[in-house]
Design a protein around this motif. Structure first.
Motif, PDB file in Angstrom:
ATOM      1  N   HIS B 469       0.851  -1.189   0.000  1.00 37.30           N
ATOM      2  CA  HIS B 469       0.000   0.000   0.000  1.00 37.30           C
ATOM      3  C   HIS B 469       0.888   1.239   0.000  1.00 37.30           C
ATOM      4  CE1 HIS B 469      -3.145  -2.736   1.051  1.00 37.30           C
ATOM      5  NE2 HIS B 469      -2.879  -2.806   2.325  1.00 37.30           N
ATOM      6  N   LEU B 470       0.541   2.193  -0.851  1.00 38.63           N
ATOM      7  CA  LEU B 470       1.164   3.519  -0.747  1.00 38.63           C
ATOM      8  C   LEU B 470       0.148   4.410  -0.055  1.00 38.63           C
ATOM      9  CD1 LEU B 470       2.562   4.047  -4.381  1.00 38.63           C
ATOM     10  CD2 LEU B 470       3.665   2.953  -2.419  1.00 38.63           C
ATOM     11  N   TYR B 471       0.586   5.135   0.958  1.00 36.85           N
ATOM     12  CA  TYR B 471      -0.309   6.062   1.647  1.00 36.85           C
ATOM     13  C   TYR B 471       0.030   7.490   1.213  1.00 36.85           C
ATOM     14  CZ  TYR B 471      -1.630   2.050   4.486  1.00 36.85           C
ATOM     15  OH  TYR B 471      -2.094   0.830   4.904  1.00 36.85           O
ATOM     16  N   THR B 472      -0.903   8.397   1.501  1.00 31.36           N
ATOM     17  CA  THR B 472      -0.775   9.735   0.910  1.00 31.36           C
ATOM     18  C   THR B 472       0.251  10.621   1.613  1.00 31.36           C
ATOM     19  OG1 THR B 472      -2.690  10.457   2.173  1.00 31.36           O
ATOM     20  CG2 THR B 472      -3.079   9.742  -0.097  1.00 31.36           C
ATOM     21  N   ASP B 473       0.921  10.094   2.616  1.00 34.69           N
ATOM     22  CA  ASP B 473       2.080  10.836   3.140  1.00 34.69           C
ATOM     23  C   ASP B 473       3.364  10.308   2.506  1.00 34.69           C
ATOM     24  OD1 ASP B 473       2.209   8.366   4.301  1.00 34.69           O
ATOM     25  OD2 ASP B 473       2.680   9.113   6.310  1.00 34.69           O
ATOM     26  N   SER B 577      12.837  17.090 -10.830  1.00 35.74           N
ATOM     27  CA  SER B 577      12.285  15.949 -10.118  1.00 35.74           C
ATOM     28  C   SER B 577      11.173  16.407  -9.198  1.00 35.74           C
ATOM     29  CB  SER B 577      13.373  15.277  -9.285  1.00 35.74           C
ATOM     30  OG  SER B 577      13.774  16.138  -8.238  1.00 35.74           O
ATOM     31  N   LYS B 578      10.447  15.435  -8.711  1.00 32.04           N
ATOM     32  CA  LYS B 578       9.402  15.696  -7.744  1.00 32.04           C
ATOM     33  C   LYS B 578       9.554  14.667  -6.627  1.00 32.04           C
ATOM     34  CE  LYS B 578       4.714  17.370  -8.154  1.00 32.04           C
ATOM     35  NZ  LYS B 578       3.535  17.459  -8.987  1.00 32.04           N
ATOM     36  N   HIS B 579       9.264  15.093  -5.417  1.00 28.79           N
ATOM     37  CA  HIS B 579       9.395  14.152  -4.303  1.00 28.79           C
ATOM     38  C   HIS B 579       8.409  13.002  -4.459  1.00 28.79           C
ATOM     39  CE1 HIS B 579       9.548  12.613  -0.152  1.00 28.79           C
ATOM     40  NE2 HIS B 579      10.755  13.172  -0.133  1.00 28.79           N
ATOM     41  N   PHE B 580       8.837  11.829  -4.093  1.00 28.45           N
ATOM     42  CA  PHE B 580       8.017  10.622  -4.223  1.00 28.45           C
ATOM     43  C   PHE B 580       6.650  10.828  -3.561  1.00 28.45           C
ATOM     44  CE2 PHE B 580       6.606   6.457  -2.606  1.00 28.45           C
ATOM     45  CZ  PHE B 580       6.603   5.709  -3.761  1.00 28.45           C
ATOM     46  N   ALA B 581       6.657  11.394  -2.357  1.00 32.10           N
ATOM     47  CA  ALA B 581       5.399  11.561  -1.621  1.00 32.10           C
ATOM     48  C   ALA B 581       4.450  12.523  -2.341  1.00 32.10           C
ATOM     49  CB  ALA B 581       5.687  12.052  -0.206  1.00 32.10           C
ATOM     50  N   GLU B 582       5.016  13.537  -2.964  1.00 32.73           N
ATOM     51  CA  GLU B 582       4.175  14.487  -3.704  1.00 32.73           C
ATOM     52  C   GLU B 582       3.500  13.804  -4.885  1.00 32.73           C
ATOM     53  OE1 GLU B 582       5.907  18.896  -3.625  1.00 32.73           O
ATOM     54  OE2 GLU B 582       7.429  17.411  -4.200  1.00 32.73           O
ATOM     55  N   VAL B 583       4.266  12.955  -5.557  1.00 36.06           N
ATOM     56  CA  VAL B 583       3.689  12.243  -6.692  1.00 36.06           C
ATOM     57  C   VAL B 583       2.576  11.327  -6.211  1.00 36.06           C
ATOM     58  CG1 VAL B 583       4.159  10.660  -8.620  1.00 36.06           C
ATOM     59  CG2 VAL B 583       5.871  12.383  -7.956  1.00 36.06           C
ATOM     60  N   VAL B 584       2.798  10.695  -5.053  1.00 36.02           N
ATOM     61  CA  VAL B 584       1.770   9.804  -4.509  1.00 36.02           C
ATOM     62  C   VAL B 584       0.497  10.603  -4.205  1.00 36.02           C
ATOM     63  CG1 VAL B 584       1.137   8.327  -2.555  1.00 36.02           C
ATOM     64  CG2 VAL B 584       3.398   8.095  -3.619  1.00 36.02           C
ATOM     65  N   GLN B 585       0.662  11.748  -3.572  1.00 41.82           N
ATOM     66  CA  GLN B 585      -0.510  12.582  -3.267  1.00 41.82           C
ATOM     67  C   GLN B 585      -1.241  12.984  -4.552  1.00 41.82           C
ATOM     68  OE1 GLN B 585       0.103  16.020  -0.790  1.00 41.82           O
ATOM     69  NE2 GLN B 585       0.047  14.784   1.090  1.00 41.82           N
ATOM     70  N   ASP B 586      -0.445  13.437  -5.519  1.00 40.51           N
ATOM     71  CA  ASP B 586      -1.052  13.854  -6.791  1.00 40.51           C
ATOM     72  C   ASP B 586      -1.789  12.684  -7.446  1.00 40.51           C
ATOM     73  OD1 ASP B 586       0.100  16.242  -6.284  1.00 40.51           O
ATOM     74  OD2 ASP B 586       1.693  16.066  -7.810  1.00 40.51           O
ATOM     75  N   ALA B 587      -1.152  11.523  -7.380  1.00 41.33           N
ATOM     76  CA  ALA B 587      -1.748  10.341  -8.008  1.00 41.33           C
ATOM     77  C   ALA B 587      -3.056   9.977  -7.304  1.00 41.33           C
ATOM     78  CB  ALA B 587      -0.768   9.176  -7.966  1.00 41.33           C
ATOM     79  N   TYR B 588      -3.062  10.131  -5.990  1.00 41.54           N
ATOM     80  CA  TYR B 588      -4.290   9.857  -5.239  1.00 41.54           C
ATOM     81  C   TYR B 588      -5.411  10.773  -5.715  1.00 41.54           C
ATOM     82  CZ  TYR B 588      -7.704  10.159  -1.490  1.00 41.54           C
ATOM     83  OH  TYR B 588      -8.884  10.213  -0.794  1.00 41.54           O
ATOM     84  N   LEU B 589      -5.087  12.062  -5.818  1.00 38.25           N
ATOM     85  CA  LEU B 589      -6.103  13.031  -6.234  1.00 38.25           C
ATOM     86  C   LEU B 589      -6.579  12.725  -7.656  1.00 38.25           C
ATOM     87  CD1 LEU B 589      -4.558  16.273  -4.700  1.00 38.25           C
ATOM     88  CD2 LEU B 589      -6.550  14.982  -3.874  1.00 38.25           C
ATOM     89  N   ALA B 590      -5.661  12.178  -8.460  1.00 30.97           N
ATOM     90  CA  ALA B 590      -6.023  11.824  -9.830  1.00 30.97           C
ATOM     91  C   ALA B 590      -6.650  10.426  -9.901  1.00 30.97           C
ATOM     92  CB  ALA B 590      -4.779  11.886 -10.725  1.00 30.97           C
TER      93      ALA B 590
END
Lengths: 488, 781
Positions: B469-473, B577-590
């Motif tokens: 699981h990837l979490y949004t943090d 580059s973008k921080h891994f966590a930021e990409v995860v958050q963005d991906a969640y929103l998308a």
């Protein structure tokens, strides 16, 4: 009952006298860092450190908390693995060293190792700050901690890496020491002691020999506990309830260590650790035996008196004391008596200790410069193992090189620790050579018919007993040790 | 989630991918005492404690069972007997034969008869001792050879063969030798004993906390004894305080019994075996009796071999079939047997049912061929190392008795490198000189190789699953089917996921193994934990990585291939580059799914047991050790002075953990072969039933000089990052210690006689061997 747990003073009321420290910590206080691996003092997973006031600070000694009665901790500090790291979670240097050297795998033995290392660390701090630990010291202190995963190398490396600096405990030494002394003083004056006529259950710690004898007389059903390293097995392994315990550890007369021109005199409640230095100094071959007697945890708790009065056929000090012609002083309501140790053991775990009597002290005559003294312990494992055979030899040679006096003390060969009287006779007048001992070697079969048990067969015991006589000769002739343990 | 957490994207990434010597994931908790084992879990309200009432005879029938005194003992809440069990009562893991409780026939001393539960652990254990049980005793069968002769087997015998007429090849060989030896068993002595806690749930279900290498099997058996569907049972296993095979099948009975009591009275129940019960009631490494007949040419090259191994299975099959198979698969060890017949028997005796233990029969099988190597050398007056090298698998001589091809190259390279680095030949000469001048103490030296087959020989077990699981943090939770018993599996899996996602493993948490997260898992055994679960976790991580990459590539209008995951960031150029966590958050929103499962099954393996042919192993792990010992010929005492090891772990995922496995396995193997002696009396009662009487290696047994190096060549097979399994193979490096002891003893005959030395080679057995060899030397004169 009051003691200090880590930094906190604790008062314990209404505990069963046979409660062990580990049981109390894990089930009452829910301190679960210390593990139970065996409940018999054989694995070290439950190792904790007990601090006692010394003349100028504190001594830190490891104990197996699974076989330590809670009552014996009155007025002492108990340090657990939970108390080692700082309140902010910063690890103690010994903990950090274990992490840095990859010294834990499953982690179950680890708290015990950490505590053994911690006690070693504190002892080093007080002794010689600059020197690094040696492999010998590490083996000596950690021989009672079993690890089934690592193979020990990273733990040894962690220990070798330590350079002792003052730690968080250093600055508190004096305040803890004072707090302990205050607790000890108040234990004697303020805390209500169980009365002599109390009958149901008690853990009583007399401070004088006369009081101890009174209690023994009033409670013939009470059990006397010194180090407890054997008695506690009745609690944890036999599951016996022991409602009445009389503790010897606070009786000053039983803790004395005295050296005269002729003898070393040791109170019966002196622990192996407490007499280690004197024993080594006056009887050098005992140095090697003492580091193999139980484990460091056991040596910190177990007493010479317990080892003798237990009358176990496999105790390691009785054969030595037999060879050294030690004398025992027994005290009972009827008075005192002194008798040679050879007359003390009357049968399997039987002695001639009088009713309500106690072994008060052991007097060990010092060696004569002309004495040859050797001690050997044979067991499957070097560390913390019970002897298949323990052998102590003391002979005196006259000016022609003939044996004029011989004492051969054995453990593991009979129902009691015993001298090999026929073999001793056969040595008299002989040269101390392989030829000269032959008759004595044969005579051992007259002296002993040992048992076959889980440790060794009867045949092996007899053969090794004879061969150890030969080893003593070889060593005497060459002046070098033939013990393989000295080569590793 | 209405709003998302604020991210810390500034902290530096800690290198923790594969190949890094990062500490065990629980190291800080281990040393602080905050790592939680089953017995450390805060007990639920109303928990009661169970204790097992067990037989005190090894064979016979119960004629009277009176549990009234038990029931009336202080604190007792309930009793459980066979009649109380709603479901199945035979919990044999593969074949039947393991009744969970018995009310009638007794097959071994320590067999569970009933369970008592009480308010405290002490009360339960005290009450258990009050049972009144009378037996009609029968003489127990304790001799494996006699059992085989009488046809008393737990499973049918099996045979492997290469070459046509073995007997002809044997009889026509210029040199013929034979030998027989007893190889002792071994108690696991995991520091944490067997323990389970069962908590009743709704729908008649059960939550089980257990110290087990095989949570899925515990789930299955608990469901079966309770007669409920598997989906009602969840097993949670965070960590074991050691397993070593002892918790593969034999953790299950205690979980089942706890669950049965919990179900009966609908209260949580804990069952923790006291150490002596654990040692008496659970199976051990199989003791073996092995026999060889070998024919060689005049250079000691084996022309024909007839090998028989007999495993003592105890009273029931348990895993004995596969264990004796593995002993047979390893009766060649590293040596080519051109014409060979290998027979394996599975004796039924009246002891506890013997079970898995690191190496799983492999070590016992190897002992016989290593013994033969020494025997051939003494017969020819050669150095045993020369004989070993002559017989190694090599070009044209590279097929095993079960017809699998061997990549022999690493063996040769390892031995040559080690020969050099340990200065074998210089030391050999020095030892001869030293022995000549030392009448009482003698030194011995030996180099022995290991070739160990990796894969479960039961094909279907070679599969694994994982869930990430990837979490949004930006934190990552990993779950997989493997269990953590100290071997560092979770650390390695975490490194694999870190490597895949280009993040630091501090952001990754590998959680307790749970049957409700990853189902139908295999035991963590056969050294396969990382090979299987690491691959499954990698698969899951790759799926998530692909999803993130596709999403990010789309937003940036670039190709997925341009993206690089590293240092906690995702890079599309060397500077952007973008921080891994930021990409995860963005991906969640998308609305990109942030959870994935992974699955792996080992390729290429097969084995046709009817033909005894196939490729049971995906690959072999190899290694070699040189050990030097000092023996006291007066007492049989000895010390290990030095050991040098070179071991093949492929490309190491974590060198610190791998070296830890090698050293730990070696010392455990040394214990098996030296001081660890299981003793049963003639009534079948185990006398070595506690650490007071059963002596595993302690700190002074670790050799003062202990050089361990990794042979770091990538595994040619496509294992996880081309690493190799490391749990079991190093165990057998300890055979070098036993061989060195034989070498020291043989020196008393000027290396002309090869001594018999059964194991464990206790000081007593060493002295017996010395006496026998001296007698034989005298006879020869």
């Amino acid at each position: 009952m009051q003691f200090i747990l880590n930094q906190e003073e604790l008062t314990v009321e209404n505990f069963a006298p046979d409660t062990t420290l580990l049981e109390y910590l894990r089930t009452q206080l829910m301190h679960r860092g210390s593990k139970e691996g065996c409940a018999s003092g054989d694995c070290g997973a439950c190792t904790l450190v007990v601090a006692d006031p010394s003349p100028d600070g504190l001594t830190y000694r490891t104990v197996n908390s699974c076989i330590t009665y809670l009552g014996s901790l009155e007025g002492r500090q108990v340090i657990t693995v939970e108390g080692l790291s700082s309140s902010t979670g910063e690890l103690h240097p010994v903990q950090q060293a274990m992490v840095d050297h990859h010294a834990s795998q499953c982690g179950f033995c680890t708290p015990g190792f950490v505590m053994s290392l911690f006690s070693l660390y504190k002892q080093r701090e007080q002794l010689t700050q600059q020197e690094r630990l040696t492999r010998e010291e590490i083996n000596e202190h950690l021989g009672g901690n079993l690890c089934r995963c690592t193979g020990y190398r990273p733990i040894i490396d962690a220990a070798l890496s330590l350079s002792t600096q003052p730690d968080a405990f250093t600055e508190q030494t004096q305040s803890i020491r004072e707090a302990l002394l205050t607790l000890q003083a108040s234990a004697q004056t303020n805390v209500p002691q169980p009365s002599l006529t109390a009958s149901s259950a008690f853990f009583h710690s007399p401070t004088q020999l006369s009081e101890l004898i009174e209690w023994l007389e009033a409670h013939p059903d009470a059990r006397l506990v010194a180090g407890g390293t054997d008695l506690a097995l009745d609690t944890t392994q036999q599951l016996k309830d022991i409602p009445k315990l009389i503790y010897t550890g606070k009786v000053a007369e039983l803790k004395r260590i005295e050296v005269t021109d002729e003898a070393l005199i040791l109170g019966a409640a002196v622990t192996y650790q407490e007499c280690h230095a004197q024993m080594k100094m006056h009887f050098p071959p005992l140095a090697a035996l003492f580091v193999r007697l139980g484990s460091q945890q056991i040596r910190n708790q177990g007493t010479l008196g317990g080892n003798i009065a237990n009358a176990s056929p496999i105790g390691d000090t009785p054969p030595v004391l037999l060879a050294l012609d030690a004398e025992l002083r027994l005290v009972s309501p009827e008075g005192q008596q002194t008798l040679p140790i050879k007359d003390f053991f009357t049968g399997y775990r039987q002695t001639c200790l009088p009713k309500a009597g106690i072994l008060e002290s052991i007097r060990i005559p010092l060696l004569d410069p002309a004495d040859v003294f050797k001690v050997y312990k044979i067991s499957k494992r070097l560390d913390d193992d019970i002897s298949a055979v323990c052998f102590a030899l003391r002979i005196r040679l006259d000016d022609k090189g003939c044996i004029s006096d011989a004492r051969l003390g054995f453990g593991g060969m009979a129902a009691t620790p015993a001298r090999a009287l026929h073999a001793e006779q056969a040595l008299l007048g002989q040269a101390f050579t392989l030829e000269g001992i032959q008759a004595a070697q044969h005579a051992l079969t007259q002296d002993f018919s040992p048992l076959t048990d889980v440790r060794a067969s009867a045949q092996y015991r007899l053969e090794v007993a004879a061969n150890l006589l030969a080893r003593a000769v070889h060593e005497y002739q060459t002046g070098t040790s033939l013990e393989v343990s000295h080569y590793a | 989630m209405r709003n998302l957490t604020t991210l810390d994207t500034a902290s530096a990434s800690i290198p923790s991918g594969i190949g890094q010597k990062i500490p065990h994931e629980s190291a800080e908790r281990h040393v602080a005492g905050s790592a939680i084992y089953v017995d450390d879990i805060r007990e639920p309200q109303g928990l009661i404690y169970a204790a097992v009432i067990r037989s005190t005879v090894a064979k016979g029938k119960i004629t009277r069972l009176d549990l009234t005194p038990v029931l009336h003992a202080p604190g007792v809440v309930t009793l459980l007997t066979l009649d109380d069990i709603p479901g199945i009562t035979d919990i044999g893991p593969v074949f039947p034969g393991d009744p969970i409780l018995t009310s009638d026939i007794i097959a071994y001393a320590g067999q569970p008869i009933a369970v008592v539960a009480a308010k405290t652990e002490r009360q339960a254990r005290q009450a258990a001792r009050l049972a009144v049980i009378e037996y009609a005793k029968e003489p127990p069968q304790l001799d494996a050879e006699a059992a085989v002769a009488a046809g008393e087997l737990v499973r049918p015998s099996h045979q492997m063969q290469i070459g046509e007429d073995i007997d002809l090849a044997l009889s026509s060989a210029p040199i013929r030798l034979e030998g027989k030896m007893y190889v002792g068993g071994q108690e696991h002595l995991y520091l944490e004993g067997q323990v389970s806690m069962a908590v009743p749930c709704e729908e008649g279900g059960m939550l089980i906390y257990t110290s087990s290498q095989h949570p899925s099997e515990v789930q299955k058996l608990v469901a079966e004894v309770l007669h409920i569907p598997f989906n009602r049972v969840t097993v949670d296993m965070r960590r074991m305080g050691g397993g070593f095979g002892g918790k593969e099948t034999q953790a299950a009975p205690w979980a089942c019994l706890a669950a049965l009591v919990a179900n009966k009275i609908q209260r949580p129940v804990k069952l923790r075996l006291p150490r002596i019960d654990d040692m008496v009631m659970t199976g051990k490494r199989h003791p073996f009796v092995n026999h060889y007949r070998i024919g060689t040419d005049n250079q000691g090259r084996i022309l024909a071999a007839d090998i028989t191994v007999i495993g003592n299975g105890g009273h029931s099959p348990d895993l004995t079939d596969a264990i004796v198979d593995r002993a047979m698969f390893h009766a060649d060890n590293a040596y080519f047997l051109s014409n060979a017949r290998i027979q394996g028997h599975r004796a039924r005796t009246n002891t506890v049912s013997h079970t898995a233990f690191r190496g799983f029969g492999g070590p016992q099988g190897m002992m016989i061929i290593e013994r033969a190597m020494d025997d051939i050398a003494r017969h020819l007056g050669c150095d045993p190392l020369d004989i070993r090298k002559r017989n190694l698998y090599q070009a044209e001589r590279d097929v095993t008795p079960y017809h699998q091809d061997v990549d022999y190259a690493p063996l040769h390279q390892i031995i040559e490198t080690l020969e050099e680095s340990s200065q074998y030949w210089l030391r050999r000469a020095a030892i001869r000189d030293w022995n000549a001048k030392s009448p009482v103490l003698k030194k011995g030296l030996a180099l022995t190789p290991v070739k160990f087959g990796i894969s479960f020989t039961v094909q279907h077990l070679n599969q694994a699953g994982a869930l990430i699981h990837l979490y949004t943090d930006g934190s990552v939770q990993v779950n997989h089917g493997g269990t953590e018993m100290g071997q560092g599996l979770h650390t390695k899996v975490s490194q694999i996921v870190a490597q895949c996602l280009g993040i630091s493993s501090e952001h990754i948490l590998v959680t307790a193994t749970r049957t409700d997260k990853v189902p139908n898992t295999s035991p963590t055994a056969a050294s396969s934990g990382t090979d299987l679960n690491g691959k499954a976790a990698e698969q899951a991580a790759l799926i998530l990585k692909q999803r993130l990459a596709e999403y990010l590539a789309q937003t940036l209008s670039i190709d997925v291939e341009q993206l690089r995951f590293a240092d906690d960031r995702i890079w599309w150029t060397d500077t952007d580059s973008k921080h891994f966590a930021e990409v995860v958050q963005d991906a969640y929103l998308a609305r990109v799914p942030l959870s994935a499962t992974g699955y792996y099954k080992t390729p290429k393996i097969w084995y046709d047991r009817t033909q005894a042919k196939g490729r049971p192993f995906f690959y072999f792990a190899m290694g070699a050790a040189v050990s030097e010992v000092l023996v006291d010929t007066l007492t049989g005492e000895y010390r290990l002075l030095q050991t040098d090891i070179l071991h093949d772990v492929g490309q190491s995922l974590n060198p610190a953990i791998d070296i830890g496995q090698i050293e730990g396995g070696f010392i455990q193997g040394m214990g098996w072969l030296t001081t660890e002696e299981l003793v049963w009396n003639p009534d079948g009662i185990l006398l070595s039933n506690s650490p007071a009487t059963y002596k595993i290696p302690a700190i002074s047994d670790a050799p003062p000089i202990f050089n361990v190096a990794l042979y770091e060549q990538p595994n040619p097979e496509a294992t996880i990052y081309h690493s190799k399994a490391v749990g079991e193979p190093p165990f057998m490096l300890a055979i070098s210690v036993w061989s060195a002891l034989r070498d020291a003893i043989s020196s008393l005959s000027d290396y002309r006689i090869s001594p018999d030395l059964d194991t464990p080679a206790t000081p007593e057995r060493v002295l017996t061997a010395i006496n026998a060899l001296r007698f034989a030397a005298k006879e020869a004169e």
